[in-house]
Design a protein around this motif. Structure first.
Motif, short mmCIF file in Angstrom:
data_model
loop_
_atom_site.label_atom_id
_atom_site.label_comp_id
_atom_site.label_asym_id
_atom_site.label_seq_id
_atom_site.Cartn_x
_atom_site.Cartn_y
_atom_site.Cartn_z
N GLY A 79 4.77 9.09 7.67
CA GLY A 79 4.66 7.64 7.93
C GLY A 79 3.26 7.09 7.84
O GLY A 79 3.08 5.87 7.82
N THR A 80 2.24 7.96 7.79
CA THR A 80 0.87 7.44 7.72
C THR A 80 0.13 7.96 6.48
O THR A 80 -0.27 7.18 5.61
CB THR A 80 0.09 7.81 9.00
N LEU A 81 -0.05 9.28 6.41
CA LEU A 81 -0.87 9.82 5.32
C LEU A 81 -0.24 9.58 3.95
O LEU A 81 -0.93 9.16 3.02
CB LEU A 81 -1.12 11.32 5.55
N THR A 82 1.08 9.83 3.83
CA THR A 82 1.73 9.67 2.52
C THR A 82 1.63 8.22 2.03
O THR A 82 1.16 7.99 0.90
CB THR A 82 3.21 10.15 2.59
N PRO A 83 2.06 7.21 2.82
CA PRO A 83 1.94 5.84 2.30
C PRO A 83 0.49 5.41 2.08
O PRO A 83 0.21 4.64 1.16
CB PRO A 83 2.60 4.98 3.38
N LEU A 84 -0.41 5.93 2.91
CA LEU A 84 -1.83 5.59 2.74
C LEU A 84 -2.33 6.11 1.39
O LEU A 84 -3.02 5.39 0.65
CB LEU A 84 -2.63 6.20 3.90
N ILE A 85 -1.95 7.34 1.07
CA ILE A 85 -2.36 7.92 -0.23
C ILE A 85 -1.70 7.15 -1.38
O ILE A 85 -2.34 6.80 -2.38
CB ILE A 85 -2.00 9.43 -0.29
N LEU A 86 -0.40 6.83 -1.20
CA LEU A 86 0.32 6.11 -2.26
C LEU A 86 -0.32 4.74 -2.51
O LEU A 86 -0.53 4.34 -3.66
CB LEU A 86 1.79 5.93 -1.86
N LEU A 87 -0.64 4.03 -1.42
CA LEU A 87 -1.25 2.70 -1.58
C LEU A 87 -2.66 2.82 -2.16
O LEU A 87 -3.08 1.98 -2.98
CB LEU A 87 -1.30 1.97 -0.23
N ALA A 88 -3.37 3.88 -1.79
CA ALA A 88 -4.72 4.09 -2.33
C ALA A 88 -4.64 4.32 -3.84
O ALA A 88 -5.48 3.81 -4.60
CB ALA A 88 -5.37 5.29 -1.65
N ILE A 89 -3.60 5.04 -4.28
CA ILE A 89 -3.43 5.30 -5.72
C ILE A 89 -3.26 3.97 -6.47
O ILE A 89 -3.86 3.75 -7.53
CB ILE A 89 -2.23 6.24 -5.96
N THR A 90 -2.46 3.05 -5.87
CA THR A 90 -2.23 1.76 -6.55
C THR A 90 -3.52 0.92 -6.60
O THR A 90 -3.67 0.06 -7.46
CB THR A 90 -1.14 0.94 -5.85
N GLN A 91 -4.42 1.17 -5.66
CA GLN A 91 -5.67 0.40 -5.64
C GLN A 91 -6.72 1.03 -6.56
O GLN A 91 -7.58 0.33 -7.10
CB GLN A 91 -6.25 0.33 -4.22
N LEU A 92 -6.63 2.35 -6.74
CA LEU A 92 -7.67 3.04 -7.51
C LEU A 92 -7.35 3.13 -9.00
O LEU A 92 -8.24 3.13 -9.83
CB LEU A 92 -7.87 4.46 -6.95
N PHE A 93 -6.06 3.24 -9.33
CA PHE A 93 -5.70 3.45 -10.73
C PHE A 93 -4.88 2.29 -11.26
O PHE A 93 -4.17 1.62 -10.52
CB PHE A 93 -4.87 4.75 -10.87
N LYS A 94 -5.02 2.08 -12.57
CA LYS A 94 -4.24 1.02 -13.22
C LYS A 94 -2.88 1.59 -13.59
O LYS A 94 -2.75 2.34 -14.55
CB LYS A 94 -4.96 0.54 -14.48
N LEU A 95 -1.90 1.27 -12.83
CA LEU A 95 -0.56 1.83 -13.08
C LEU A 95 0.34 0.74 -13.66
O LEU A 95 0.13 -0.45 -13.41
CB LEU A 95 0.04 2.32 -11.75
N PRO A 96 1.33 1.16 -14.44
CA PRO A 96 2.26 0.16 -14.99
C PRO A 96 3.01 -0.56 -13.85
O PRO A 96 3.17 -0.01 -12.75
CB PRO A 96 3.24 0.98 -15.83
N GLU A 97 3.48 -1.77 -14.16
CA GLU A 97 4.11 -2.61 -13.13
C GLU A 97 5.29 -1.91 -12.45
O GLU A 97 5.40 -1.94 -11.22
CB GLU A 97 4.56 -3.92 -13.79
N PHE A 98 6.14 -1.28 -13.26
CA PHE A 98 7.35 -0.68 -12.66
C PHE A 98 7.00 0.48 -11.72
O PHE A 98 7.67 0.71 -10.72
CB PHE A 98 8.36 -0.27 -13.76
N VAL A 99 5.90 1.18 -12.05
CA VAL A 99 5.47 2.30 -11.18
C VAL A 99 4.95 1.73 -9.86
O VAL A 99 5.26 2.23 -8.77
CB VAL A 99 4.38 3.15 -11.88
N ARG A 100 4.15 0.67 -9.97
CA ARG A 100 3.58 0.05 -8.76
C ARG A 100 4.70 -0.42 -7.82
O ARG A 100 4.66 -0.19 -6.62
CB ARG A 100 2.68 -1.13 -9.12
N LYS A 101 5.70 -1.07 -8.43
CA LYS A 101 6.81 -1.59 -7.61
C LYS A 101 7.49 -0.45 -6.85
O LYS A 101 7.80 -0.58 -5.66
CB LYS A 101 7.84 -2.28 -8.51
#
Lengths: 393, 172
Positions: free
Chosen positions: A286-308
């Motif tokens: 509930g904390t580390l996993t979503p934090l890492i996932l959200l950090a990935i969306t902020q650090l890398f340019k991911l396609p729209e469908f992946v971000r969603k």
């Protein structure tokens, strides 16, 4: 407490606060968080998240209407609850909360929603027939003035209401943390950081809830999700989550460093009885996993469908994680006693007044309210759909 | 008045609050008992109602008036501050009767009564006298201890003492 004699602490024989008391801070937290997201538009002028503004307000209202119900169900005798308003005791945090709740419900949420929807309410009061039309007429309070000047005034007043609403939301949820944090007999709860931890976790869960609701309702209505809006929400969610994580870590580090007489007992509890809900569900999932996932969306340019997809997974995990946090605070805090001699067990009943089914029903109820509310007050950003004409002069 | 032209709806909303506040005051006037707050944050009449309820306890002074020998013994023992009715139960009927022998109290069973305070428990202070089930099994507490002054001047009979453990804490 039948059959108990001699020296006993109350929770050595059974838990007094059930899953309903877990739901109570969870639901009030969603209210506060949803309102903070709405304030991003009104106060901080974050236009990108405007599509969620009304949805956030209606979500906050739906959950706020349900917030006192777990307490009512737990305590029984709901007919006695008005006495808290009639004869409040100044030393009772709960009595003071009653006023904060009423203030937040009527002077902040209902007033802000009414101001924001007034143009639609007046329009519907003229176009809708029958009982629905009558309800809209009542909601206009007899004033059909939707001139530009009147609406401009509404905007200014709405801004002030939201400004007052932010500290009100903090007080509403900070109080819940205060209730736990001020119980000096319970070292698991007794911490001045508790209100701050509760406020930030509330913001995180409320923002996640509105983000998920926006994505789900847009999908259900067959429309395209405004990715700029969701990206911005996710960005604010990430920043708020970092602060929440930092504050919770500070609380944890402080407890470990202080290592008072309760530490060995609590440490053992976290590594045994609370291992799954605390370490695995709250911290890892509930904390580390979503934090890492959200950090990935902020650090890398991911396609729209992946971000969603990442937003949906991270948002859902946050909802589970914050619920686990409430569970670990409320239930975890009752598994041991001040004697630090042994632990008790919480057995969740299924079909009882405070059982799992009642809890599930209380979780579903806000969505039923929201469904009803969105029929009367459509929160959707595509204003053309409502057929509301431009303001008259 | 043109300044207020566009504030009509806001005044109406504010009016709703005022009306709700007055309704609250009216309802409060009728539902809050008149004696509320008379002495403190509670219903003043509750004291009179409580006082009107039948009494069951006589108080230790009433007991000591007749049982001065017991009172004297108790005053020198560990149970000096334990009220008579804490063990013997409510005795107003006995104390206020014209013929107290007609309302004679039932003698408590010490094997049950004493354990209510003295059963061994890890949560109790160490210096509080406690006994486990292995302390003089089959014997009533009063066989060795006088409940009115439980400390013993001499050890219990050797044959029984050899088969049991002494109580923890306090004077053995």
């Amino acid at each position: 407490m039948n059959g108990v004699e001699g020296f006993m602490y109350p929770n050595e024989i059974g838990l007094q606060w059930s899953i309903l008391i877990v739901l109570y801070p969870y639901i009030t937290g969603l209210v506060a968080g949803a309102f903070i997201l709405a304030s991003l538009v009104r106060i901080f002028r974050v236009e990108a998240v405007r599509p969620t503004y009304r949805l956030a307000l209606l979500t906050a209202l739906s959950f706020l209407l349900v917030a006192p119900l777990p307490l009512q169900l737990h305590l029984g005798h709901p007919e006695r609850s008005p006495e808290m308003y009639f004869t409040p005791h100044s030393t009772s945090a709960m009595a003071m909360f009653g006023y904060v709740y009423l203030w937040y419900l009527m002077a902040v949420l209902v007033f802000e929603i009414w101001l924001d929807y007034r143009a639609e309410i007046v329009h519907f009061s003229k176009t809708k027939k029958g009982l629905v039309g009558f309800i809209y007429k009542v909601m206009t309070l007899g004033s059909t003035n939707v001139s530009h000047k009147a609406l401009e005034l509404d905007e200014k007043i709405g801004w002030i209401v939201t400004l007052i609403g932010i500290p009100s939301a903090f007080i509403l949820h900070g109080y819940v943390g205060f209730i736990f944090g001020s119980i000096k007999a319970n070292p698991w709860w007794n911490s001045p950081l508790m209100p701050v931890v509760f406020i930030f976790s509330a913001m995180v869960s409320g923002i996640s809830a509105v983000m998920l609701l926006y994505m789900a309702t847009t999908k259900l209505r067959g429309l395209k999700i405004d990715i700029a809006c969701v990206d911005t929400i996710a960005m604010y969610l990430f920043y708020t989550f970092i602060i929440d994580f930092a504050v919770e870590s500070l609380d944890l580090i402080h407890r470990i460093y202080e290592a008072d007489e309760s530490f060995r007992s609590l440490n053992f509890m976290v590594h045994t009885k609370l291992y799954i809900p605390h370490i695995v569900i709250q911290i890892m999932l509930g904390t580390l996993t979503p934090l890492i996932l959200l950090a990935i969306t902020q650090l890398f340019k991911l396609p729209e469908f992946v971000r969603k997809r990442i937003y949906v997974i991270a948002g859902s995990l946050i909802m589970v994680g914050v619920f686990a946090m409430r569970w670990n605070v409320v239930i975890g805090g009752q598994l041991f006693s001040k004697s630090f001699l042994g632990y008790t067990t919480y057995k969740l009943a299924l079909v009882t007044k405070e059982g799992l089914l009642a809890a599930i029903a209380l979780c579903i109820l806000p969505f039923i309210f929201l469904y009803a509310l969105q029929h009367f007050l459509p929160p959707w950003p595509e204003k053309d759909n409502t057929g509301v004409p431009e303001a008259t002069h | 008045m043109s300044a207020f032209k566009n504030t009509g709806h806001l005044l109406r909303f504010a009016g709703l609050f005022v009306i709700a506040f007055f309704i609250f005051l009216i309802v409060r006037h009728f539902v809050v008992p008149k004696s509320f707050g008379e002495y403190g944050h509670y219903r003043g009449n509750a004291i009179k109602e409580d006082a009107a309820r039948p009494s069951y306890y006589a108080g230790h002074e009433a007991c000591e008036g007749c049982h001065s020998d017991v009172a004297d013994k108790k005053s020198h023992g560990k149970h000096a501050h334990v009220n008579c009715e804490a063990c013997h139960g409510p005795q107003l009927a006995h104390a206020s009767a014209d013929d107290p022998s007609k309302h004679k109290p039932v003698l408590p069973d010490t094997t049950v009564l004493c354990k209510q305070c003295h059963a061994a428990s890890a949560a109790k202070p160490k210096n509080f006298p406690q006994v486990g089930d292995d302390h003089m099994p089959g014997m009533a507490c009063k066989d060795c201890h006088n409940p009115h002054s439980p400390a013993m001047d001499q050890a219990p009979a050797e044959k029984t003492a050899s088969t049991s453990k002494a109580p923890q804490g306090g004077k053995k």
